[in-house]
Design a protein around this motif. Sequence first.
Motif, PDB file in Angstrom:
ATOM      1  N   PRO A   1      -4.386  16.181   6.047  1.00 33.38           N
ATOM      2  CA  PRO A   1      -2.944  16.065   6.309  1.00 33.38           C
ATOM      3  C   PRO A   1      -2.220  15.604   5.056  1.00 33.38           C
ATOM      4  N   MET A   2      -1.036  16.139   4.861  1.00 29.72           N
ATOM      5  CA  MET A   2      -0.212  15.789   3.705  1.00 29.72           C
ATOM      6  C   MET A   2       0.832  14.764   4.157  1.00 29.72           C
ATOM      7  N   TYR A   3       0.795  13.597   3.551  1.00 28.05           N
ATOM      8  CA  TYR A   3       1.702  12.531   3.933  1.00 28.05           C
ATOM      9  C   TYR A   3       2.719  12.293   2.825  1.00 28.05           C
ATOM     10  N   ILE A   4       3.895  11.793   3.245  1.00 27.64           N
ATOM     11  CA  ILE A   4       4.917  11.387   2.293  1.00 27.64           C
ATOM     12  C   ILE A   4       4.497  10.039   1.706  1.00 27.64           C
ATOM     13  N   ALA A   5       4.655   9.887   0.412  1.00 32.50           N
ATOM     14  CA  ALA A   5       4.354   8.594  -0.210  1.00 32.50           C
ATOM     15  C   ALA A   5       5.280   7.525   0.370  1.00 32.50           C
ATOM     16  N   GLU A   6       4.694   6.374   0.724  1.00 32.76           N
ATOM     17  CA  GLU A   6       5.471   5.306   1.366  1.00 32.76           C
ATOM     18  C   GLU A   6       6.236   4.516   0.311  1.00 32.76           C
ATOM     19  N   ASP A   7       7.454   4.957   0.034  1.00 39.28           N
ATOM     20  CA  ASP A   7       8.335   4.238  -0.880  1.00 39.28           C
ATOM     21  C   ASP A   7       8.786   2.958  -0.184  1.00 39.28           C
ATOM     22  N   PRO A   8       8.491   1.781  -0.766  1.00 40.12           N
ATOM     23  CA  PRO A   8       8.861   0.521  -0.096  1.00 40.12           C
ATOM     24  C   PRO A   8      10.355   0.371   0.121  1.00 40.12           C
ATOM     25  N   HIS A   9      11.185   1.109  -0.650  1.00 39.55           N
ATOM     26  CA  HIS A   9      12.631   1.036  -0.448  1.00 39.55           C
ATOM     27  C   HIS A   9      13.079   1.886   0.737  1.00 39.55           C
ATOM     28  N   THR A  10      12.219   2.850   1.142  1.00 37.53           N
ATOM     29  CA  THR A  10      12.556   3.732   2.258  1.00 37.53           C
ATOM     30  C   THR A  10      11.796   3.357   3.517  1.00 37.53           C
ATOM     31  N   PHE A  11      10.496   3.186   3.373  1.00 35.62           N
ATOM     32  CA  PHE A  11       9.635   2.809   4.492  1.00 35.62           C
ATOM     33  C   PHE A  11       9.109   1.398   4.229  1.00 35.62           C
TER      34      PHE A  11
ATOM     35  N   GLY B   1       8.144  -8.974   7.986  1.00 41.89           N
ATOM     36  CA  GLY B   1       6.821  -8.719   8.543  1.00 41.89           C
ATOM     37  C   GLY B   1       6.792  -7.729   9.693  1.00 41.89           C
ATOM     38  N   VAL B   2       7.966  -7.180  10.125  1.00 44.05           N
ATOM     39  CA  VAL B   2       8.035  -6.230  11.247  1.00 44.05           C
ATOM     40  C   VAL B   2       8.393  -4.853  10.688  1.00 44.05           C
ATOM     41  N   GLU B   3       7.613  -3.840  11.071  1.00 40.28           N
ATOM     42  CA  GLU B   3       7.849  -2.498  10.563  1.00 40.28           C
ATOM     43  C   GLU B   3       9.210  -1.976  11.048  1.00 40.28           C
ATOM     44  N   THR B   4       9.934  -1.342  10.145  1.00 43.19           N
ATOM     45  CA  THR B   4      11.267  -0.833  10.502  1.00 43.19           C
ATOM     46  C   THR B   4      11.141   0.334  11.472  1.00 43.19           C
TER      47      THR B   4
ATOM     48  N   ILE C   1       9.302   5.912  13.297  1.00 44.75           N
ATOM     49  CA  ILE C   1       9.604   7.308  13.653  1.00 44.75           C
ATOM     50  C   ILE C   1       8.800   8.262  12.791  1.00 44.75           C
ATOM     51  N   HIS C   2       8.814   8.060  11.468  1.00 42.91           N
ATOM     52  CA  HIS C   2       8.085   8.952  10.570  1.00 42.91           C
ATOM     53  C   HIS C   2       6.570   8.831  10.734  1.00 42.91           C
ATOM     54  N   ARG C   3       6.112   7.678  11.130  1.00 44.45           N
ATOM     55  CA  ARG C   3       4.670   7.536  11.351  1.00 44.45           C
ATOM     56  C   ARG C   3       4.258   8.320  12.600  1.00 44.45           C
ATOM     57  N   LYS C   4       5.114   8.287  13.660  1.00 44.78           N
ATOM     58  CA  LYS C   4       4.820   9.050  14.870  1.00 44.78           C
ATOM     59  C   LYS C   4       4.863  10.551  14.608  1.00 44.78           C
TER      60      LYS C   4
ATOM     61  N   ALA D   1       1.187   8.088   6.611  1.00 40.58           N
ATOM     62  CA  ALA D   1      -0.176   7.828   7.105  1.00 40.58           C
ATOM     63  C   ALA D   1      -0.174   6.798   8.226  1.00 40.58           C
ATOM     64  N   PRO D   2      -1.123   6.945   9.181  1.00 40.54           N
ATOM     65  CA  PRO D   2      -1.233   5.934  10.241  1.00 40.54           C
ATOM     66  C   PRO D   2      -1.527   4.563   9.649  1.00 40.54           C
ATOM     67  N   LYS D   3      -1.098   3.547  10.357  1.00 42.51           N
ATOM     68  CA  LYS D   3      -1.382   2.185   9.902  1.00 42.51           C
ATOM     69  C   LYS D   3      -2.878   1.913  10.055  1.00 42.51           C
ATOM     70  N   PRO D   4      -3.466   1.232   9.101  1.00 45.29           N
ATOM     71  CA  PRO D   4      -4.900   0.914   9.219  1.00 45.29           C
ATOM     72  C   PRO D   4      -5.162   0.033  10.424  1.00 45.29           C
ATOM     73  N   GLU D   5      -6.322   0.231  11.017  1.00 43.42           N
ATOM     74  CA  GLU D   5      -6.667  -0.553  12.197  1.00 43.42           C
ATOM     75  C   GLU D   5      -6.872  -2.011  11.813  1.00 43.42           C
ATOM     76  N   ARG D   6      -6.396  -2.870  12.679  1.00 40.54           N
ATOM     77  CA  ARG D   6      -6.584  -4.297  12.453  1.00 40.54           C
ATOM     78  C   ARG D   6      -8.024  -4.695  12.785  1.00 40.54           C
ATOM     79  N   PRO D   7      -8.600  -5.580  12.005  1.00 40.37           N
ATOM     80  CA  PRO D   7      -9.947  -6.049  12.347  1.00 40.37           C
ATOM     81  C   PRO D   7      -9.907  -6.815  13.654  1.00 40.37           C
ATOM     82  N   PRO D   8     -10.995  -6.791  14.404  1.00 46.17           N
ATOM     83  CA  PRO D   8     -11.002  -7.507  15.690  1.00 46.17           C
ATOM     84  C   PRO D   8     -10.771  -8.998  15.489  1.00 46.17           C
ATOM     85  N   SER D   9     -10.045  -9.578  16.412  1.00 41.01           N
ATOM     86  CA  SER D   9      -9.776 -11.017  16.335  1.00 41.01           C
ATOM     87  C   SER D   9     -11.053 -11.803  16.624  1.00 41.01           C
ATOM     88  N   PRO D  10     -11.243 -12.935  15.937  1.00 37.41           N
ATOM     89  CA  PRO D  10     -12.437 -13.752  16.221  1.00 37.41           C
ATOM     90  C   PRO D  10     -12.359 -14.314  17.627  1.00 37.41           C
TER      91      PRO D  10
END
Length: 257
Positions: A11-21, A26-29, A34-37, A42-51
């Motif tokens: 898959p071809m993804y748009i580069a995540e420009d921090p000024h745009t995305f 700490g909360v995703e805009t 919308i663009h991630r859906k 690119a999808p957000k990396p999976e969070r490691p399981p909580s201890p």
Amino acid sequence: MSDQQAQQQQPMYIAEDPHTFGTINGVETEWSQIHRKLGNIAPKPERPPSPPPISEKELTDTLNSLKFNALSDSALRDASEDVQNEDERKLLEEIRHKRLREMREKATREKFGQVREIGGGNEYIKEVTEASKLNDGTWVVCHLFSPDRPECKKLHDVMTRVAYQQLQIKFVRIRGNLAIRNFPEKHCPSLLIYYKGEMKKHLIGLKELGGMEHLSADNLEAYLANFGAPVERKKTYRETINEEDYLDDLDDSDFED
């Protein structure tokens, strides 16, 4: 499938420009969501399981351990007499006995404290080479000296001060011609550093220790520490007094296993 075909299927993804995305506090805009859906970024990396959650008892034990370990020896002794909770009492006793074992082991290692003069032949082998093999390895520093050379007197004075502080290191001295037949007097002073039966260093002269002008106990300690010798920080007067007071309050039963 060729590497080129495989790359075309990625898959071809748009580069995540921090000024745009990006995120705000700490909360995703919403724009990024919308663009991630839509698959544009690119999808957000999976969070490691909580201890797994820590139990209340584990938390209490951990906090108590940190609190009790921070106590001075005298305060730890007083606390062990006053505490009512059985778990806390057991923890205090474990910490206290651990400290006692460490102090007993340290006292066993710290048995030197002076510069001894030795003879040649079998005595040299026993006091230097064989002694460095004891207790799973003992650091031995041997000064080859000539009584007529001022450099040797200077080094002996410094070694005496260091030996008084660094009780886990054995310091000896021997006349150079007794240690090694026909040893040149011009090579005195020399230092032989032994550990586990091996000579780690043969130092001739004082140059590496700062010379006559800058030779000091600190320089010698730093030099030995570079080879791995157990050079310890000097205790303050208050630390020494506290430890002596603590030892005076102990009886023989405290050292029984």
